[in-house]
Design a protein around this motif. Structure first.
Motif, PDB file in Angstrom:
ATOM      1  N   LYS A  59      65.866  -7.961 109.749  1.00  0.00           N
ATOM      2  CA  LYS A  59      64.524  -7.634 109.311  1.00  0.00           C
ATOM      3  C   LYS A  59      64.583  -7.003 107.927  1.00  0.00           C
ATOM      4  O   LYS A  59      65.488  -6.264 107.594  1.00  0.00           O
ATOM      5  N   ASP A  63      65.977   0.674 107.077  1.00  0.00           N
ATOM      6  CA  ASP A  63      66.283   1.098 108.436  1.00  0.00           C
ATOM      7  C   ASP A  63      66.346   2.616 108.417  1.00  0.00           C
ATOM      8  O   ASP A  63      67.258   3.204 107.843  1.00  0.00           O
ATOM      9  N   SER A 330      67.285   0.270 115.529  1.00  0.00           N
ATOM     10  CA  SER A 330      66.673  -0.219 114.296  1.00  0.00           C
ATOM     11  C   SER A 330      65.281   0.381 114.174  1.00  0.00           C
ATOM     12  O   SER A 330      64.365   0.006 114.907  1.00  0.00           O
ATOM     13  N   GLU A 332      62.244   0.691 111.950  1.00  0.00           N
ATOM     14  CA  GLU A 332      61.418   0.381 110.794  1.00  0.00           C
ATOM     15  C   GLU A 332      60.431   1.517 110.550  1.00  0.00           C
ATOM     16  O   GLU A 332      60.024   1.764 109.419  1.00  0.00           O
TER      17      GLU A 332
END
Length: 435
Positions: A59, A63, A330, A332
């Motif tokens: 993505k 992070d 992870s 975001e």
């Protein structure tokens, strides 16, 4: 590697230019500690680009888990350099973590042509160091350092080139006048402690295209090879003195962490059963701790220092990074419990190189600021406990570090082709309340 007052990264690391030199190994005041941590720090990630054909899809964007690890590593480095607590690197091995994060970011960047990535990374790494040198070099010369101070004028001038491209340790003065006694005579070697990290980072960066290919072809052999080389170098069979061996020692100590970061980006951790790493990593840590206990101890009251034993540090950092990258959620967006730390973490990541370079100078400057207070009757009588506290220098150093970030941190923005900001603390949109 990490404390600054000088006994030194003691026992001093092989190939150390001066007996009192403390590698991140160092702190202010300098106990006998070994190389340390550094953070310094991994460079902030560049804007995301499309993954290459060999890279796993990831993505875009930052992070926040990796940002949090980098921020913790930087804070730990500053605390270690102030207190010289030998247990801190065991709790959180900052340098191994920062090299692992940098390796992961480098693998991500190498989805683009290698030459353009190296050029971009050099542009982001070197200007902050040049700004640091523009302040430190004239200060050392004003305090009495020069071509004749080391007996080799020609080599002195040649070695100055390492302040431009740090493929080897930039030269510095081991002892100076301390500006009339206002600073310790070892102030120069205390404040240049972070430069070892930039030198090591440069070599990791230049070799990253080859390292990434090796990770993709023979991942586990590649990950373990630096540990085997570190064991050989520290076996007593190799003379570790000199500039070359200094660089090689740092490389073999932290190369496995850099490679772990690359392997994590390549998805290696997802291809093995989830129980493997939590089963193996504690055994690795136990072996690293056992090896540390076998090392000679110069100061029995302090005990063994991980920063002074390269092979123990390599093994311990490898095991710690294995666990941290295995967890690797992870993020975001921040988890709700951590949202309040977004500003501090963002600031530390935006100014990682500057903070790492300038914090030692801030810690050194606390000495001349505190010394006059001992002659003040009120402070001596009523606040003697404060003057003798190790926390007092840290409290004074924090505003000095923030001042350095304001004065010099904007260079990181210019190097990254961002609009320069004096203090990149994130601002909430107008009218939005803190949750």
């Amino acid at each position: 590697m990490n404390s600054l007052a000088v006994p030194a990264d003691s026992p001093s690391r092989p190939g150390e230019p001066a007996p009192g030199y403390v590698p991140e190994r160092a702190s202010v005041p300098v106990p006998a500690s070994g190389r340390t941590s550094e953070p310094v720090p991994g460079l902030a990630p560049e804007s995301a680009s499309a993954p290459g054909p060999e890279a796993p899809a990831r993505k875009a964007g930052r992070d926040r888990y990796l940002d949090l690890l980098r921020a913790l590593a930087l804070v730990r480095v500053v605390i270690y350099h102030n207190f010289s607590w030998t247990w801190l690197p065991l709790i959180f091995p900052s340098m191994g973590v920062m090299f692992a994060l940098a390796g992961s970011l480098m693998a991500r960047s190498l989805s683009r042509p290698a030459l353009s990535v190296l050029r971009s990374r050099l542009r982001r790494l070197l200007p902050p160091m040049w700004m640091f040198g523009a302040v430190v070099l004239p200060a050392m010369i004003l305090d009495g350092w020069g071509p004749n101070s080391e007996g080799h004028p020609t080599w002195w001038w040649i070695h100055l080139a390492f302040w431009v491209l740090p493929i080897s340790t930039p030269p510095f003065a081991s002892h100076l006048g301390g500006f009339g006694g206002h600073l310790p005579d070892t102030w120069a070697q205390q404040i240049v402690v972070p430069l070892w990290y930039l030198r090591a980072y440069l070599w990791f960066m230049l070799l990253s295209p080859l390292m990434l290919k090796a990770v993709r072809r023979l991942p586990w052999v590649t990950l373990l090879l630096p540990l085997a080389l570190s064991a050989f170098l520290n076996s007593g069979l190799v003379d570790q003195s000199g500039r070359v061996m200094e660089t090689v020692t740092d490389f073999t100590t932290f190369a496995s962490c850099w490679l772990l970061g690359m392997a994590h980006h390549e998805g290696l951790f997802r291809r093995i059963p989830q129980y493997v790493i939590p089963s193996i990593a504690p055994l690795v840590l136990a072996f690293g701790y056992w090896w540390l206990q076998q090392a000679p101890v110069d100061q029995p009251r302090i005990g063994p220092d991980l920063e002074a034993v390269p092979l123990a540090q390599a093994i311990w950092s490898f095991g710690s990074v294995l666990l941290l990258l295995h967890l690797s959620p992870s993020w975001e967006k921040w988890p709700r419990q951590l949202e309040r730390f977004d500003g501090v973490v963002t600031l530390l990541n935006s100014r990682a190189v500057s903070l790492y370079l300038w914090h030692c100078l801030a810690l050194v400057l606390t000495e001349p600021l505190i010394a006059p207070l001992w002659n003040n009757d009120f402070f001596y009588t009523h606040l003697h406990w404060l003057l003798t506290s190790q926390w007092f220098p840290l409290l004074i150093a924090i505003p000095l570090i923030l001042l350095a970030l304001v004065l010099f941190g904007w260079v990181e923005d210019v190097a990254a082709k961002r609009s320069p900001r004096l203090f990149p603390y994130p601002r909430r949109p107008r009218g939005q309340r803190r949750k």
